[in-house]
Design an enzyme around this catalytic site. Structure first.
Site, PDB file in Angstrom:
ATOM      1  N   ARG A 154       0.866  -1.177   0.000  1.00 46.60           N
ATOM      2  CA  ARG A 154       0.000   0.000   0.000  1.00 46.60           C
ATOM      3  C   ARG A 154       0.905   1.229   0.000  1.00 46.60           C
ATOM      4  NH1 ARG A 154      -2.069  -3.528   4.004  1.00 46.60           N
ATOM      5  NH2 ARG A 154      -4.188  -4.310   3.569  1.00 46.60           N
ATOM      6  N   LYS A 178      -2.065  -2.337   8.026  1.00 45.45           N
ATOM      7  CA  LYS A 178      -3.176  -1.806   8.800  1.00 45.45           C
ATOM      8  C   LYS A 178      -3.239  -2.450  10.176  1.00 45.45           C
ATOM      9  CE  LYS A 178      -6.143  -0.785   4.797  1.00 45.45           C
ATOM     10  NZ  LYS A 178      -7.440  -1.066   4.152  1.00 45.45           N
ATOM     11  N   HIS A 254      -2.818   2.269  -5.791  1.00 41.71           N
ATOM     12  CA  HIS A 254      -3.543   1.015  -5.623  1.00 41.71           C
ATOM     13  C   HIS A 254      -3.609   0.230  -6.931  1.00 41.71           C
ATOM     14  CE1 HIS A 254      -5.057  -0.153  -1.766  1.00 41.71           C
ATOM     15  NE2 HIS A 254      -6.055  -0.831  -2.306  1.00 41.71           N
ATOM     16  N   ARG A 257      -0.837  -2.116  -6.880  1.00 39.94           N
ATOM     17  CA  ARG A 257      -1.134  -3.217  -5.945  1.00 39.94           C
ATOM     18  C   ARG A 257      -2.088  -4.218  -6.606  1.00 39.94           C
ATOM     19  NH1 ARG A 257      -1.368  -4.590  -0.378  1.00 39.94           N
ATOM     20  NH2 ARG A 257      -3.440  -5.039   0.436  1.00 39.94           N
ATOM     21  N   HIS A 280      -4.053  -9.220   3.587  1.00 43.11           N
ATOM     22  CA  HIS A 280      -5.502  -9.257   3.797  1.00 43.11           C
ATOM     23  C   HIS A 280      -5.828 -10.157   4.980  1.00 43.11           C
ATOM     24  CE1 HIS A 280      -6.472  -8.145  -0.666  1.00 43.11           C
ATOM     25  NE2 HIS A 280      -6.240  -7.083   0.075  1.00 43.11           N
ATOM     26  N   TYR A 289      -9.788 -10.720  -6.859  1.00 40.80           N
ATOM     27  CA  TYR A 289      -8.820 -10.748  -7.954  1.00 40.80           C
ATOM     28  C   TYR A 289      -9.001 -11.970  -8.836  1.00 40.80           C
ATOM     29  CZ  TYR A 289      -6.538  -7.044  -5.359  1.00 40.80           C
ATOM     30  OH  TYR A 289      -6.294  -5.873  -4.711  1.00 40.80           O
TER      31      TYR A 289
END
Length: 310
Positions: A154, A178, A254, A257, A280, A289
């Site tokens: 990110r 995150k 993004h 990514r 994730h 994806y």
């Protein structure tokens, strides 16, 4: 108090105006959606809110999606907004004791289709990464772009990386994601080479201009590169590579990514491995994806298989 639908709608809209302070455009949408709802119920002979059943609400939702003689079919997002307005009306009526039950309780708005992530093809990525020159800032820009695409980081993880997070000898980096979670990711040979060139030939000059920041990516004054500056670097590179840089289809951090994940899956990587690489929490997030790669498989099949087309 009267429970006539028209009266309750007016009371509800007053509530949204005074108590909730909704914007004029939002109120206009609610008024239009609820007006259509009232008309649909009136056509069924229903003028009292207490007589509305879950079936009436479900039929209204179907009518929104299918359209009728007076209204075109609505897209999923618009139909969902219409149902949300109806649900809000009935919840308000129960709360204000204008009705005893909420017939919308078990009626769910339609789920908008998942938007597929934008991804560049390999040729476009190659063009993008080939834009920066060999100046001090050009070496930094190439290292940043290679890092984003080579690790799937990110933008916040890239600009937040410090020197100690890199192990170029092992072709690996630590990313701080995150929720304070960290993960180790491999770095490809092209990114290793670009980062190595930046660290030896460019970054020392940038450090000399600043206060000795430990951030990997520095600005021209020697301070940590900001997210906005990183975005600007990418946007300018996209423009020079002939790729869209602005608007809904513009290249963003993004995008790289997304391209990283899509190209891994196209190359045969397991979705759970990609999940770990992207950081994730759930594989469900990563599985979007796979929709992209299935579309790609369909394209290949349609052009290559002798029985794919009539």
């Amino acid at each position: 108090m009267s429970r006539s639908i028209e009266r309750v709608i007016r009371t509800y809209l007053d509530h949204l105006t005074v108590e909730r302070g909704l914007a004029a455009n939002t109120l206009a949408s609610y008024r239009r959606d609820l007006g259509r709802y009232a008309q649909a119920l009136a056509a069924r002979g229903i003028t009292d809110l207490a007589r509305v059943t879950p079936r009436d609400v479900a039929d209204h939702l179907a009518a929104l999606r299918e359209g009728d003689a007076d209204h075109p079919a609505l897209a999923t997002a618009s139909a969902a907004r219409g149902v949300s307005a109806v649900r809000g009306l009935h919840r308000f009526a129960v709360r204000e004791r204008l009705a005893e039950t909420d017939p919308t309780r078990d009626v769910r708005p339609p789920t908008p289709p998942r938007r597929l992530p934008k991804a560049l093809d390999v040729t476009q990525v190659t063009a993008l990464l080939g834009v920066p020159d060999d100046s001090a800032l050009g070496l930094r820009d190439r290292a940043l772009l290679e890092f984003l695409y080579g690790t799937g980081a990110r933008i916040s993880e890239a600009v937040g990386a410090v020197i100690d997070d890199l192990d170029l000898d092992a072709s690996a980096a630590i990313l701080h994601g995150k929720g304070g979670k960290t993960r180790a990711v491999p770095i490809g040979s092209y990114a290793v080479a670009a980062i190595g060139a930046y660290l030896t030939r460019s970054r020392p000059h940038l450090v000399a201009a600043g206060r000795g920041s430990h951030a990997v990516f520095l600005n021209a004054r020697g301070g940590p590169l900001s997210r906005q500056s990183a975005w600007t670097i990418l946007r300018r590179a996209a423009e020079r590579a002939g790729l869209p840089a602005d608007g809904p289809h513009g290249v963003s951090p993004h995008t790289l990514r997304h391209s990283y994940a899509t190209h891994l899956l196209d190359g045969g990587a397991d979705v759970r491995v990609v999940q770990e690489l992207l950081g994730h929490a759930s594989v469900t997030t990563t599985q979007v994806y796979t929709l992209v790669t299935v579309d790609r498989l369909r394209e290949v099949y349609a052009t290559a298989h002798p029985r794919a087309r009539g």
